[in-house]
Scaffold this motif. Structure first.
Motif, short mmCIF file in Angstrom:
data_model
loop_
_atom_site.label_atom_id
_atom_site.label_comp_id
_atom_site.label_asym_id
_atom_site.label_seq_id
_atom_site.Cartn_x
_atom_site.Cartn_y
_atom_site.Cartn_z
N LEU A 34 0.83 -1.20 0.00
CA LEU A 34 0.00 0.00 0.00
C LEU A 34 0.87 1.25 0.00
N GLU A 35 1.91 1.26 0.82
CA GLU A 35 2.80 2.42 0.87
C GLU A 35 3.53 2.61 -0.45
N ALA A 36 3.93 1.51 -1.08
CA ALA A 36 4.58 1.60 -2.39
C ALA A 36 3.63 2.18 -3.44
N ASN A 37 2.33 1.99 -3.23
CA ASN A 37 1.32 2.53 -4.16
C ASN A 37 0.86 3.94 -3.78
N GLY A 38 1.52 4.55 -2.82
CA GLY A 38 1.26 5.95 -2.51
C GLY A 38 0.31 6.22 -1.37
N PHE A 39 -0.17 5.16 -0.69
CA PHE A 39 -1.07 5.35 0.44
C PHE A 39 -0.27 5.49 1.73
N ASP A 40 -0.70 6.37 2.61
CA ASP A 40 -0.18 6.39 3.97
C ASP A 40 -0.92 5.32 4.76
N VAL A 41 -0.22 4.60 5.61
CA VAL A 41 -0.84 3.50 6.33
C VAL A 41 -0.55 3.61 7.82
N VAL A 42 -1.59 3.40 8.62
CA VAL A 42 -1.47 3.31 10.07
C VAL A 42 -2.05 1.97 10.49
N ALA A 125 -6.27 -5.94 -1.28
CA ALA A 125 -5.35 -6.96 -1.78
C ALA A 125 -3.98 -6.78 -1.13
N GLN A 126 -3.34 -7.89 -0.78
CA GLN A 126 -1.99 -7.81 -0.24
C GLN A 126 -1.05 -7.12 -1.22
N THR A 127 -1.40 -7.15 -2.50
CA THR A 127 -0.58 -6.52 -3.53
C THR A 127 -0.72 -5.00 -3.57
N GLY A 128 -1.61 -4.44 -2.72
CA GLY A 128 -1.65 -3.00 -2.55
C GLY A 128 -2.79 -2.25 -3.20
N GLU A 129 -3.87 -2.95 -3.57
CA GLU A 129 -5.04 -2.30 -4.17
C GLU A 129 -6.22 -2.34 -3.21
N LEU A 130 -7.07 -1.32 -3.31
CA LEU A 130 -8.30 -1.24 -2.52
C LEU A 130 -9.50 -1.43 -3.45
N VAL A 131 -10.50 -2.16 -2.97
CA VAL A 131 -11.70 -2.42 -3.78
C VAL A 131 -12.93 -2.02 -2.98
N ALA A 132 -13.82 -1.27 -3.62
CA ALA A 132 -15.07 -0.87 -2.97
C ALA A 132 -16.16 -0.72 -4.01
N ALA A 133 -17.40 -0.84 -3.55
CA ALA A 133 -18.54 -0.64 -4.43
C ALA A 133 -19.67 -0.01 -3.64
N ASP A 134 -20.65 0.51 -4.37
CA ASP A 134 -21.75 1.22 -3.75
C ASP A 134 -22.92 1.21 -4.70
N ARG A 135 -24.10 1.34 -4.15
CA ARG A 135 -25.31 1.41 -4.98
C ARG A 135 -25.44 2.78 -5.63
N PRO A 144 -11.57 8.85 -5.34
CA PRO A 144 -10.58 9.00 -6.41
C PRO A 144 -9.99 10.41 -6.52
N PHE A 145 -10.82 11.45 -6.30
CA PHE A 145 -10.31 12.80 -6.58
C PHE A 145 -10.98 13.91 -5.78
N ALA A 146 -12.29 13.84 -5.58
CA ALA A 146 -13.06 15.01 -5.15
C ALA A 146 -12.62 15.58 -3.81
N ILE A 197 -11.72 0.35 -8.15
CA ILE A 197 -10.44 -0.28 -7.84
C ILE A 197 -9.44 0.86 -7.69
N PHE A 198 -9.01 1.09 -6.47
CA PHE A 198 -8.10 2.17 -6.13
C PHE A 198 -6.70 1.58 -6.12
N ARG A 199 -5.98 1.72 -7.24
CA ARG A 199 -4.69 1.07 -7.41
C ARG A 199 -3.53 1.89 -6.86
N GLN A 200 -3.62 3.21 -7.01
CA GLN A 200 -2.53 4.07 -6.58
C GLN A 200 -3.07 5.41 -6.12
N GLU A 201 -2.38 6.01 -5.16
CA GLU A 201 -2.63 7.41 -4.80
C GLU A 201 -1.41 8.20 -5.26
N LEU A 202 -1.63 9.13 -6.18
CA LEU A 202 -0.53 9.87 -6.78
C LEU A 202 -0.23 11.19 -6.09
#
Length: 218
Positions: A34-42, A125-135, A144-146, A197-202
Motif C-alpha cells: 500500500l505504501e509503495a502505491n502511494g497510500f499512507d498506512v497506520v 489486496a496484499q498486492t496494494g489495491e483497494l476495492v469498494a462498491a456502492d449502490r 478517487p479525486f473530489a 479499484i483504487f490502485r494508486q494514490e498519486l
C-alpha cells in the motif's frame, strides 16, 4: 439501529475464507505494498487506537464528511462526529438537517469535496489495491479525486492475497451482508452498481488507510 455483521451473518451465505484474520506477515506485506502505491498506512491494535489515529489526522476547522461505514460505527467515529465534541464542520449533520429532498441531494454531492472524507472499504489486496462498491456512489465518490483528503478505515479481515480475491470478496462477503442491511435499513436491495479499484494514490499525503487488527465491517 445496530447494523453490524452479527446482525446479518447467521441469515446470509458468505465465503468465510475471505473474511479471516491474516497473519502478521500478510499484514506487513500489505502495508509495504500500500505504501509503495502511494497510500499512507497506520496499523492500529484496537478500535480505540484507530479512533485516536483518525482524530489526530483532522485539523480544527476542517470540513468533514463520512460515507456510510459499519467500521466507522464500530470504532466510535460516527458517535464522536455527531456528538460535536470537536472543532470540525460536520457536513453530515448539515445535510440531514435539510428537509427539502432536492436541496439535500445537492448538499450530498457538494460534500464529496470535503476537506476530509472518511469511509470504509470492501476488500484490500496484499498486492496494494483497494476495492469498494456502492449502490449510489455516495460512499466512494470522493475517494478517487473530489475530497482534499481521504481516510479509509478497515479491519484486517478484509485483507486477501490478490486483486482477484479482493473482487471476489466484494461479491461473496461484502455484498450479501450489505444487501441484508439495506433491506432492513431502507427497504430496498443493495447493488454493486458503482465499483472502484483504487490502485494508486498519486498525491502525497492525501489518502490514509487505517488498518485495525480486528474483524470489523463487511
Amino acid at each position: 439501529m445496530s447494523q453490524r455483521k452479527p446482525d446479518y451473518v447467521d441469515d446470509t451465505e458468505i465465503d468465510a475464507t475471505l473474511d479471516e484474520l491474516p497473519t502478521d506477515e500478510a499484514i506487513e506485506a500489505t502495508v509495504d505494498n500500500l505504501e509503495a502505491n502511494g497510500f499512507d498506512v497506520v496499523v492500529a491494535d484496537s478500535t480505540e487506537e484507530a479512533l485516536e489515529a483518525v482524530q489526530s489526522r483532522i485539523p480544527a476547522g476542517a470540513s468533514v464528511m463520512n460515507g456510510h461505514s459499519t467500521t466507522l460505527e464500530e470504532i466510535g467515529f460516527d458517535d464522536y462526529l455527531s456528538a460535536g465534541d470537536h472543532e470540525w464542520e460536520s457536513l453530515a449533520d448539515d445535510i440531514w438537517s435539510i428537509d427539502d429532498d432536492a436541496e439535500r441531494q445537492a448538499a450530498r454531492r457538494e460534500s464529496q469535496t470535503a476537506d476530509y472524507f472518511l469511509g470504509g472499504i470492501n476488500a484490500i489486496a496484499q498486492t496494494g489495491e483497494l476495492v469498494a462498491a456502492d449502490r449510489s456512489g455516495s460512499r466512494i465518490g470522493a475517494y478517487p479525486f473530489a475530497a482534499s483528503n481521504v481516510v479509509i478505515v478497515s479491519g484486517v479481515n478484509k485483507i486477501v492475497p490478490t486483486l482477484d480475491d479482493a473482487l471476489d470478496r466484494l461479491e461473496s462477503v461484502a455484498y450479501p451482508l450489505e444487501n441484508e442491511r439495506a433491506q432492513e435499513a431502507y427497504g430496498v436491495e443493495s447493488a454493486i452498481a458503482k465499483q472502484l479499484i483504487f490502485r494508486q494514490e498519486l498525491e502525497d499525503d492525501r489518502t490514509t488507510v487505517v488498518l485495525v487488527r480486528d474483524q470489523l465491517g463487511y
